[in-house]
Design an enzyme around this catalytic site. Structure first.
Site: not given
Ligand code: ADP
Ligand code: MG
Length: 386
Positions: A35, A37-38, A69, A122, A125, A172, A222
């Protein structure tokens, strides 16, 4: 909303009036160890999850992209002639991938797409990488071209950095693009060399615990960590020109230069360097069937993230402590960038049920938040479904 393709097809038809001609999918991920490290050119060891972003689509004969969506029950429409204007947050992942692909010389076609997903948003994952990689595969399919999976990961990363504005590493998108069923991927983030390492088939499970702690505004934290790492690197590099990043520094070298560094830079570097060593040792432990040692290294990783890197939080620490108390837990750590999100634990199969009950109860008692648990199935990376 179920992610079953058969259930999504009629939704697609009701939105766009025609049947979907293709479907693609890209998974979220959990990082088992390695974690922060990248961005120091180091090692990571994630696996792809059986949670994903699924896109159904059909090409159009013009330059319009219409995206619906399911998660937000919202339609977004844009032109491929004008990708530089930012849009709704979720739509920027789709738009951003187009924005990066176009100057690379790919001829993009308009398309009508439906986006569904079951990666928790968010929670660390990486639903965002799943969005980018699935979007890239959708452009490829609609446009009738193929991109190599490593390049697809790089395109996704650039969309996140250059368009969405998050300065992420490559992990990721790489695992979302190249993951392999029943394996975790040992990735060298400097060379992008990788090796699929089989996970134990039986005996132990990987359990993800979502703290459901809403992530705070931590962007600046970060950036601070990153700069502290670079400060430590610069001190050593002045004297050892072969050092490009902390990845090139051994623990002994760090100790030697420690007196020339500020305390924060030293501690952040100590995490990064020891974490790289732990990843390497984890791979050999797993290869020789020593899951107990792998669990110990996960524990050390968490303690280092908590004490040296300072990216844990109370909720993560409470969940990890509760996990370690359960008989049958071999190791437990926070996973992802930190300050909320998820933990990952290595748990003996026969203890998985008890783990969820006991950790769940203790966590609710101490935080008043309700956690979610998922038993992880390491899955394949992005692919076309039809
Ligand atoms: P993480 O990558 O940790 O889940 P992020 O904040 O980087 O969190 O990304 C989350 C964002 O990606 C969401 O707020 C949304 O804008 C977008 N997102 C993720 N999955 C979906 C989905 N199934 N449909 C629409 N938007 C998505
Ligand atoms: Mg993300």
């Amino acid at each position: 909303m179920t992610m079953n393709i058969q259930n999504l097809k009629p939704v697609y038809e009701s939105k766009f009036g025609v049947p979907a001609e293709f479907a693609v999918r890209a998974p979220g991920r959990v990082n088992l160890i390695g974690e922060h490290t990248d961005y120091n050119d180091g090692y990571v060891f994630p696996c792809a999850l059986d949670f994903n972003v699924t896109i159904l689509g059909s090409p159009r004969n013009d330059n319009t992209v219409r995206a619906y969506s399911v998660t937000f029950d919202e339609m977004c429409e844009f032109s491929l002639n004008n990708l530089s204007v930012r849009d709704k947050a979720w739509c920027n992942y789709v738009k951003g991938v187009g924005y990066v692909l176009q100057p690379e010389g790919y001829h993009l076609k308009g398309m009508d797409i439906l986006i569904a997903g079951n990666v928790p948003l968010g929670s660390g994952l990486s639903s965002s990488a799943a969005m980018e990689v699935a979007s890239c595969l959708a452009y490829e399919t609609a446009g009738g071209f193929d991109i190599d999976p490593v390049k697809r990961a790089l395109i996704g990363q650039r969309a996140e950095r250059e368009y969405v504005g998050v300065q992420c590493g490559i992990m990721d998108q790489f695992i979302s693009s190249l993951g392999r069923k029943s394996h975790a991927l040992f990735i060298d983030t400097r060379t992008l060399g990788y090796e699929a390492v089989p996970l134990p088939e039986s005996g132990v499970s990987i359990v993800i615990g979502n703290t459901n702690k809403p992530r705070q505004l931590v962007g600046s934290e970060y950036n601070d960590r990153r700069n502290e790492c670079y400060r430590a690197r610069d001190v050593i590099r002045k004297d050892l020109p072969r050092v490009k990043e902390l990845r090139d520094v051994t623990s002994e070298e760090l100790e030697r230069y420690a007196p020339q560094m500020d305390e924060k830079a030293y501690k952040r570097a100590r995490h990064v360097i020891s974490e790289d060593e732990r990843v390497l040792e984890s791979i050999s432990a797993l290869k020789s069937g020593d899951v107990k040692r792998f669990g110990e290294l996960m524990n050390q990783s968490h303690d280092s993230l908590r004490d040296d890197y300072k990216v844990s939080c109370r909720e993560l620490d409470v969940m990890v402590e509760a996990a370690r108390k359960v008989k049958g837990t071999l190791g437990s750590r926070m996973t992802g960038a930190g300050f909320g999100g998820c933990t990952v634990s290595l748990v003996k199969d026969e203890s998985v049920e008890r783990f969820q009950k006991e950790v769940g109860e203790e966590y609710v008692k101490l935080t008043n938040l309700k956690p979610d648990f998922f038993v992880c199935k390491a899955s394949d990376g992005a692919r076309r479904i039809f």
